[in-house]
Enzyme design. Structure first.
Site, PDB file in Angstrom:
ATOM      1  N   GLY A  12      32.870  41.194  39.959  1.00 34.67           N
ATOM      2  CA  GLY A  12      32.976  42.689  39.219  1.00 34.67           C
ATOM      3  C   GLY A  12      31.637  43.022  38.367  1.00 34.67           C
ATOM      4  N   ASN A 113      35.709  34.353  35.549  1.00 36.03           N
ATOM      5  CA  ASN A 113      36.176  33.114  35.554  1.00 36.03           C
ATOM      6  C   ASN A 113      36.333  32.532  37.131  1.00 36.03           C
ATOM      7  OD1 ASN A 113      38.004  32.255  33.287  1.00 36.03           O
ATOM      8  ND2 ASN A 113      39.437  34.278  33.971  1.00 36.03           N
ATOM      9  N   THR A 135      32.451  39.386  31.628  1.00 33.66           N
ATOM     10  CA  THR A 135      34.037  40.113  32.220  1.00 33.66           C
ATOM     11  C   THR A 135      34.986  41.592  31.962  1.00 33.66           C
ATOM     12  OG1 THR A 135      36.116  39.938  32.948  1.00 33.66           O
ATOM     13  CG2 THR A 135      35.628  38.690  31.642  1.00 33.66           C
ATOM     14  N   ILE A 136      34.719  42.722  31.838  1.00 36.63           N
ATOM     15  CA  ILE A 136      35.737  43.140  31.091  1.00 36.63           C
ATOM     16  C   ILE A 136      37.141  42.978  30.263  1.00 36.63           C
ATOM     17  CG2 ILE A 136      34.026  45.156  32.268  1.00 36.63           C
ATOM     18  CD1 ILE A 136      36.985  46.261  32.993  1.00 36.63           C
ATOM     19  N   ASP A 137      37.473  41.721  31.194  1.00 37.04           N
ATOM     20  CA  ASP A 137      38.863  41.514  30.993  1.00 37.04           C
ATOM     21  C   ASP A 137      38.839  40.281  30.117  1.00 37.04           C
ATOM     22  OD1 ASP A 137      39.538  42.258  33.114  1.00 37.04           O
ATOM     23  OD2 ASP A 137      39.755  41.415  34.346  1.00 37.04           O
ATOM     24  N   ARG A 172      53.273  66.777  26.917  1.00 36.41           N
ATOM     25  CA  ARG A 172      53.899  65.731  28.006  1.00 36.41           C
ATOM     26  C   ARG A 172      53.799  64.238  27.404  1.00 36.41           C
ATOM     27  NH1 ARG A 172      49.119  68.655  32.058  1.00 36.41           N
ATOM     28  NH2 ARG A 172      50.661  70.207  32.970  1.00 36.41           N
ATOM     29  N   MET A 179      42.594  48.279  33.863  1.00 41.17           N
ATOM     30  CA  MET A 179      41.930  47.144  34.191  1.00 41.17           C
ATOM     31  C   MET A 179      42.780  46.047  33.853  1.00 41.17           C
ATOM     32  SD  MET A 179      38.275  47.531  36.280  1.00 41.17           S
ATOM     33  CE  MET A 179      38.293  48.874  38.245  1.00 41.17           C
ATOM     34  N   LEU A 282      35.225  53.334  36.141  1.00 39.29           N
ATOM     35  CA  LEU A 282      34.768  54.606  35.508  1.00 39.29           C
ATOM     36  C   LEU A 282      34.884  53.239  33.535  1.00 39.29           C
ATOM     37  CD1 LEU A 282      36.684  57.295  35.019  1.00 39.29           C
ATOM     38  CD2 LEU A 282      33.950  57.918  36.033  1.00 39.29           C
ATOM     39  N   ARG A 284      34.186  50.426  34.174  1.00 34.12           N
ATOM     40  CA  ARG A 284      32.686  49.240  34.355  1.00 34.12           C
ATOM     41  C   ARG A 284      31.704  50.019  34.687  1.00 34.12           C
ATOM     42  NH1 ARG A 284      35.610  45.525  38.398  1.00 34.12           N
ATOM     43  NH2 ARG A 284      33.346  46.085  39.835  1.00 34.12           N
TER      44      ARG A 284
HETATM   45  O1  F6P Z   1      37.372  41.593  36.822  1.00 35.03           O
HETATM   46  C1  F6P Z   1      37.304  42.387  36.344  1.00 35.03           C
HETATM   47  C2  F6P Z   1      37.888  43.837  37.177  1.00 35.03           C
HETATM   48  O2  F6P Z   1      37.806  44.901  36.590  1.00 35.03           O
HETATM   49  C3  F6P Z   1      39.098  43.608  36.599  1.00 35.03           C
HETATM   50  O3  F6P Z   1      40.374  44.135  35.930  1.00 35.03           O
HETATM   51  C4  F6P Z   1      40.329  44.554  38.176  1.00 35.03           C
HETATM   52  O4  F6P Z   1      41.744  44.246  38.620  1.00 35.03           O
HETATM   53  C5  F6P Z   1      38.819  44.449  39.268  1.00 35.03           C
HETATM   54  O5  F6P Z   1      37.688  43.406  39.097  1.00 35.03           O
HETATM   55  C6  F6P Z   1      38.679  44.895  40.477  1.00 35.03           C
HETATM   56  O6  F6P Z   1      37.953  44.807  40.956  1.00 35.03           O
HETATM   57  P1  F6P Z   1      37.305  45.730  42.345  1.00 35.03           P
HETATM   58  O7  F6P Z   1      36.215  46.017  41.503  1.00 35.03           O
HETATM   59  O8  F6P Z   1      37.094  44.581  43.202  1.00 35.03           O
HETATM   60  O9  F6P Z   1      37.847  46.801  42.499  1.00 35.03           O
END
Ligand code: F6P
Length: 357
Positions: A12, A113, A135-137, A172, A179, A282, A284
């Site tokens: 990603g 990863n 990675t954004i994770d 609300r 993500m 958004l 990413r």
């Molecule tokens: O690994 C980064 C990530 O943005 C995850 O947080 C998310 O689950 C996944 O990629 C989404 O992947 P794709 O862009 O293939 O939908």
């Protein structure tokens, strides 16, 4: 003799990929007199299919702030790398052959990863590989932080900020799905920075009654609105731990994702008006934050020094305040998870934030 450097971006995308590519290129041109850089198209796909181009110095100008990746990317699952499919292509052999064909002295691999597992495999196969932690994770083992994470954190936090004002105006509940399939670093940090009332993470399975009780408690104390930050991979204690089974059960109940399920339960258990918001990709997109521009530049420059020193089979990392390296074989296949005892989780709890546990 010139040094030929191959670069690819895999998995990603995220903000900061181009800043790292630029960092590697600029520092390499400075450090080593005769350098040629080959850009491999769409990650491992280009390496397998032999799609690449010789880059010019000018290709690396004006990309510090550019989101995405100028090289393109793709997802090529590690599990499939040694499997020969219908196309009859031996992917590992093809990657090694193309590495040779390009006359590379080394290959820089920017990814998370899954990407690092294949990078370790290529290093085992004798290629000169250097990894860079993207990675954004933020779940790459051995590095306190990965590039892309802070940009996504800024975006997710801004989303929570904006939802706060509309949630407060209407009284609300907002269920905001962020993500993070396997790890909750983004949701944990954005949740705290964005003042969420409930944070739900993949690593800490939750009890729906406790989530509803947290919302009800706020309503009883006169706060008609609540913000629930939930990672896309979060799950109830009662749900199957196997992802496939969990998603099948949810879908059979008419839910496309965890946020819809939570919203339905909140409405049913508390009667509060509830909305679901999924910022999705958004998180990413767009330019890297100032933090990520700095980190990416540091990572890129460090990688250029590794190339100069012919130090391969490693990936760049940040530990404490130091940019350093880890052996690919030490980190590949491991993930950095949020521990329920993490100091940040404890900080959140001391702010009265519920994890539904
Ligand atoms: O690994 C980064 C990530 O943005 C995850 O947080 C998310 O689950 C996944 O990629 C989404 O992947 P794709 O862009 O293939 O939908």
């Amino acid at each position: 003799m010139s040094t030929r450097i191959g670069i690819l971006t895999s998995g990603g995308d995220c903000p900061g990929l181009n800043a790292v590519i630029r960092g590697v290129a600029k520092a390499s041109y400075e450090l080593m007199k005769d350098v040629e850089i080959i850009g491999i198209i769409d990650g491992y796909r280009g390496l397998i299919q032999g799609e690449y181009k010789l880059m010019k110095k000018s290709d690396f100008s004006g990309i510090l702030t550019l989101g995405g990746t100028i090289l393109g990317t793709s997802r090529q699952p590690f599990k499939q790398m040694r499997v020969i499919g219908e196309d009859n292509v031996d992917k590992v052999k093809a990657m090694k052959d193309n590495y040779k064909k390009m006359g590379l002295d080394c290959l820089l691999i920017l990814g998370g990863n899954g990407t690092h597992k294949t990078a370790a495999l290529l290093a085992e196969e004798g290629l000169n590989v250097i990894g860079l932690p993207k990675t954004i994770d933020n779940d790459l083992y051995g590095s306190d932080v990965t590039f892309g994470f802070h940009s996504a954190l800024d975006i997710a936090t801004e989303a929570l900020d904006r939802l706060h004002t509309t949630a407060a105006s209407h009284g609300r509940v907002m269920v905001v799905e962020l993500m993070g399939n396997k790890t909750g670093w983004l949701t944990l940090n954005a949740g705290i920075a964005g003042g969420a009332d409930v944070i739900l993470l993949p690593e800490i399975p939750f009890d729906m009654d406790k989530v509803a009780a947290a919302v009800q408690k706020r309503a009883n104390s006169g706060k008609a609105f609540s913000i629930i930050a939930v990672a896309e991979g979060a799950m109830e204690k009662s749900e199957p731990t196997k992802r496939k089974e969990r998603l099948a059960a949810r879908s059979a109940a008419g839910f496309h994702n965890i946020s819809e399920k939570i919203a339905a339960a909140i409405i049913q258990k508390t009667g509060c008006e509830t909305r679901v918001v999924i910022p999705g990709h958004l998180q990413r997109g767009g330019a890297p934050s100032a933090y990520d521009r700095l980190l990416s530049t540091q990572f890129g420059a460090y990688a250029a020094h590794l190339i100069q020193e012919k130090k391969f089979g490693v990936t760049v990392a940040k530990v404490g305040n130091t940019i350093t390296q880890n052996k690919l074989s030490d980190i590949a296949g491991k993930a950095k998870l949020v521990s329920p005892d993490d100091q940040m989780v404890q900080v959140a709890k001391s702010m009265g934030i519920s994890f539904g546990d």
